[in-house]
Design a protein around this motif. Sequence first.
Motif, PDB file in Angstrom:
ATOM      1  N   VAL A 188     -23.197 -11.547 -36.660  1.00  0.00           N
ATOM      2  CA  VAL A 188     -21.847 -11.724 -36.113  1.00  0.00           C
ATOM      3  C   VAL A 188     -21.497 -10.491 -35.291  1.00  0.00           C
ATOM      4  N   LYS A 189     -20.694 -10.673 -34.275  1.00  0.00           N
ATOM      5  CA  LYS A 189     -20.241  -9.550 -33.455  1.00  0.00           C
ATOM      6  C   LYS A 189     -19.563  -8.511 -34.342  1.00  0.00           C
ATOM      7  N   THR A 190     -19.911  -7.264 -34.147  1.00  0.00           N
ATOM      8  CA  THR A 190     -19.384  -6.108 -34.877  1.00  0.00           C
ATOM      9  C   THR A 190     -19.681  -6.152 -36.376  1.00  0.00           C
ATOM     10  N   GLY A 191     -20.545  -7.059 -36.812  1.00  0.00           N
ATOM     11  CA  GLY A 191     -20.930  -7.086 -38.208  1.00  0.00           C
ATOM     12  C   GLY A 191     -21.932  -5.990 -38.524  1.00  0.00           C
ATOM     13  N   VAL A 192     -22.130  -5.729 -39.805  1.00  0.00           N
ATOM     14  CA  VAL A 192     -23.128  -4.745 -40.229  1.00  0.00           C
ATOM     15  C   VAL A 192     -24.495  -5.175 -39.711  1.00  0.00           C
ATOM     16  N   GLY A 193     -25.190  -4.275 -39.040  1.00  0.00           N
ATOM     17  CA  GLY A 193     -26.500  -4.565 -38.462  1.00  0.00           C
ATOM     18  C   GLY A 193     -26.471  -5.214 -37.099  1.00  0.00           C
ATOM     19  N   SER A 194     -25.291  -5.542 -36.590  1.00  0.00           N
ATOM     20  CA  SER A 194     -25.209  -6.261 -35.308  1.00  0.00           C
ATOM     21  C   SER A 194     -25.605  -5.393 -34.129  1.00  0.00           C
ATOM     22  N   ASP A 195     -25.598  -4.079 -34.296  1.00  0.00           N
ATOM     23  CA  ASP A 195     -25.963  -3.205 -33.185  1.00  0.00           C
ATOM     24  C   ASP A 195     -27.452  -3.265 -32.873  1.00  0.00           C
ATOM     25  N   SER A 196     -28.223  -4.007 -33.665  1.00  0.00           N
ATOM     26  CA  SER A 196     -29.643  -4.225 -33.360  1.00  0.00           C
ATOM     27  C   SER A 196     -29.845  -5.384 -32.393  1.00  0.00           C
ATOM     28  N   TRP A 197     -28.743  -6.056 -32.035  1.00  0.00           N
ATOM     29  CA  TRP A 197     -28.817  -7.236 -31.184  1.00  0.00           C
ATOM     30  C   TRP A 197     -27.889  -7.099 -29.982  1.00  0.00           C
ATOM     31  N   VAL A 198     -28.209  -7.846 -28.935  1.00  0.00           N
ATOM     32  CA  VAL A 198     -27.349  -7.907 -27.759  1.00  0.00           C
ATOM     33  C   VAL A 198     -27.300  -9.351 -27.265  1.00  0.00           C
ATOM     34  N   GLU A 199     -26.137  -9.773 -26.828  1.00  0.00           N
ATOM     35  CA  GLU A 199     -25.992 -11.106 -26.248  1.00  0.00           C
ATOM     36  C   GLU A 199     -26.069 -10.971 -24.733  1.00  0.00           C
ATOM     37  N   ARG A 200     -27.091 -11.578 -24.140  1.00  0.00           N
ATOM     38  CA  ARG A 200     -27.307 -11.462 -22.706  1.00  0.00           C
ATOM     39  C   ARG A 200     -26.346 -12.360 -21.931  1.00  0.00           C
ATOM     40  N   SER A 201     -26.372 -12.215 -20.615  1.00  0.00           N
ATOM     41  CA  SER A 201     -25.417 -12.936 -19.771  1.00  0.00           C
ATOM     42  C   SER A 201     -25.564 -14.448 -19.877  1.00  0.00           C
ATOM     43  N   ASP A 202     -26.764 -14.929 -20.242  1.00  0.00           N
ATOM     44  CA  ASP A 202     -26.962 -16.370 -20.405  1.00  0.00           C
ATOM     45  C   ASP A 202     -26.650 -16.827 -21.827  1.00  0.00           C
ATOM     46  N   GLY A 203     -26.108 -15.925 -22.663  1.00  0.00           N
ATOM     47  CA  GLY A 203     -25.774 -16.253 -24.036  1.00  0.00           C
ATOM     48  C   GLY A 203     -26.918 -16.066 -25.009  1.00  0.00           C
ATOM     49  N   ARG A 204     -28.096 -15.733 -24.511  1.00  0.00           N
ATOM     50  CA  ARG A 204     -29.253 -15.555 -25.383  1.00  0.00           C
ATOM     51  C   ARG A 204     -29.064 -14.309 -26.248  1.00  0.00           C
ATOM     52  N   LEU A 205     -29.336 -14.449 -27.538  1.00  0.00           N
ATOM     53  CA  LEU A 205     -29.202 -13.360 -28.488  1.00  0.00           C
ATOM     54  C   LEU A 205     -30.571 -12.715 -28.685  1.00  0.00           C
ATOM     55  N   CYS A 206     -30.657 -11.419 -28.388  1.00  0.00           N
ATOM     56  CA  CYS A 206     -31.942 -10.720 -28.432  1.00  0.00           C
ATOM     57  C   CYS A 206     -31.796  -9.374 -29.135  1.00  0.00           C
ATOM     58  N   THR A 207     -32.906  -8.930 -29.735  1.00  0.00           N
ATOM     59  CA  THR A 207     -32.897  -7.607 -30.341  1.00  0.00           C
ATOM     60  C   THR A 207     -32.958  -6.552 -29.246  1.00  0.00           C
ATOM     61  N   ILE A 208     -32.429  -5.393 -29.589  1.00  0.00           N
ATOM     62  CA  ILE A 208     -32.419  -4.277 -28.634  1.00  0.00           C
ATOM     63  C   ILE A 208     -33.680  -3.449 -28.817  1.00  0.00           C
TER      64      ILE A 208
END
Length: 582
Positions: A562-582
Amino acid sequence: MSTRWLVGITSLFALFVALGVRYSKYGNTDYCRSIPGDPTWPTETDWNHLNATIGGKLIATSPIAAACHHSSSLGGSATSSSTFDQEACDALRDTWFFPGTHLVSPSSPMAYQFTNNSCNPFLDPDTPCRLDGLATFTVNATTAADFQAAVRFVKRHNIRLVIRNTGHDYLGKSTGAHALSLWTHHLKAMELIPEYRDSGSAYQGPAIKLGAGVEALEAYEFAHSHGLIVVGGNCPNVGLAGGYTQGGGISILSSKYGLAADQVLAWEVVTAAGDYVTASPTENPDLFWALRGGGGGTYGVVVSMTVKAFPDTHFSTAFLNVLNDGNNTDAIYTAMGTFFQSLPALVDAGAWVVWVAAPFGFMVIPAMVADLHAAELDAHFQATKNEMDRLGLQYQYSSAEHSDFISSYNSIPAIWNVSNHHLGGRLIPRELVRDQESTDSLVKAVRSITSQALMSGVAFNASRAVSSPDDVAAHPYFRKTLMSGVVGTPINYTDWEATKAAQNLITDKLLPELQSITPDGAVYLNEADFQDPNFKVNFYGNHYKRLLAIKKKYDPEDIFYVKTGVGSDSWVERSDGRLCTI
């Protein structure tokens, strides 16, 4: 030498195999969740099989504003050209700004900014209605088995999972592009436990077990029917077991009993492994602790929670308002300083106090307190009224007594239009009103903010509810908080760039006014700025490290992002909505 060479070649081969396995699993979307068009995105047969498994409870997303557009995208299908309905669109526009419009939908978020302007009822009808930030499909869950099926399905196909009840959410946690949404809204079961007993809990007394879809007013009415009260939110349609309680949960009863998170006796949870478990002081106690304020939708999906219930009692309420006529601005803010200094005694007496300030003036709507008569509540407002009289302010004040909680609650005017604003907040500590200098700094910050935007405060005292601030996962700062200050700027439905600028105003200019006088401070998870660059500290404090360890234990694959959830800083939501690890 030959042995070292052999080990090296073997290690290199193992690396290639690992990379090959990962590539074959995720295709060209390595380290990302799958989206439509990827090799691992579920086929129509896969979706049909899931639907059969859960008894026909799979719903393809159809945005509720589709009636305002000549064409719209539906979950799992091609673009349609038969959605426009002017009469239905006009009716929707009239009610778009209220939470009730969205909570009955399996996909429509209350916070519009997380849709990426994808299906806006106020845009030109020729603008296509797209899914964009909305989930693709929804499971209308009514059993724990539905939760388990959804979790196993997203793991099998490497797709994003979203958990949603009412969608009453300011941080974008209840929606997500290309996701399968797990809708808990219809889990409405409530059970009275006349005498709760658990060997790991010091509490013995009445309790109520609430399904994940139970809303505040539903819980209040059920408790009232048994002569009881429960700790819940001020908005009637807030879901109690989800992000509200899991985010800490400020309540009308917080000054008497503490945060909502403090009341939880047990959770029923489906984990990322698909297991259906109990989390309590004696079973999975680390998960039990994390769910009590460590953030919603992060460690597992809650099926139910059991909370303390208390005997009903009499309540008193008070209302105060003064309008800004352009000539009395200085006097209003001077009186607000006196009001702020009266709050510690008010909340120590058990009161919950809501105030609102904006260019139009200042209001208390309301103060509400258990076990005090109206005359006793009036006495707490006397200093503020005396100051207003001295300053020559024209104001209205009233108070009343109520025989029980529900009648007191129902006396609050139904003016909460919470779907129409961006939000950000900050917890304000008691120390800011202990002397005139610090009070003046608070009033100065509030005046600067409220000359540009709306600001509200919710005052409470949760310091006496726990033996230690570390007893639950909610930010320890709650225990020295006097009030939660929230800043709001309006959403502009016809100007997307202006809408984004309004949120940036909160992040870049308005909240820094409060941050400057609350260094090393904190925020309330449920009313925070989702753009907060320091969310790990501001949202979770020194509990973050422990929460992250629990997150990794129960959700090592980050199924519950979830956005701003614990551990969420390991992920990024790209411009096409795709959720990817950083």
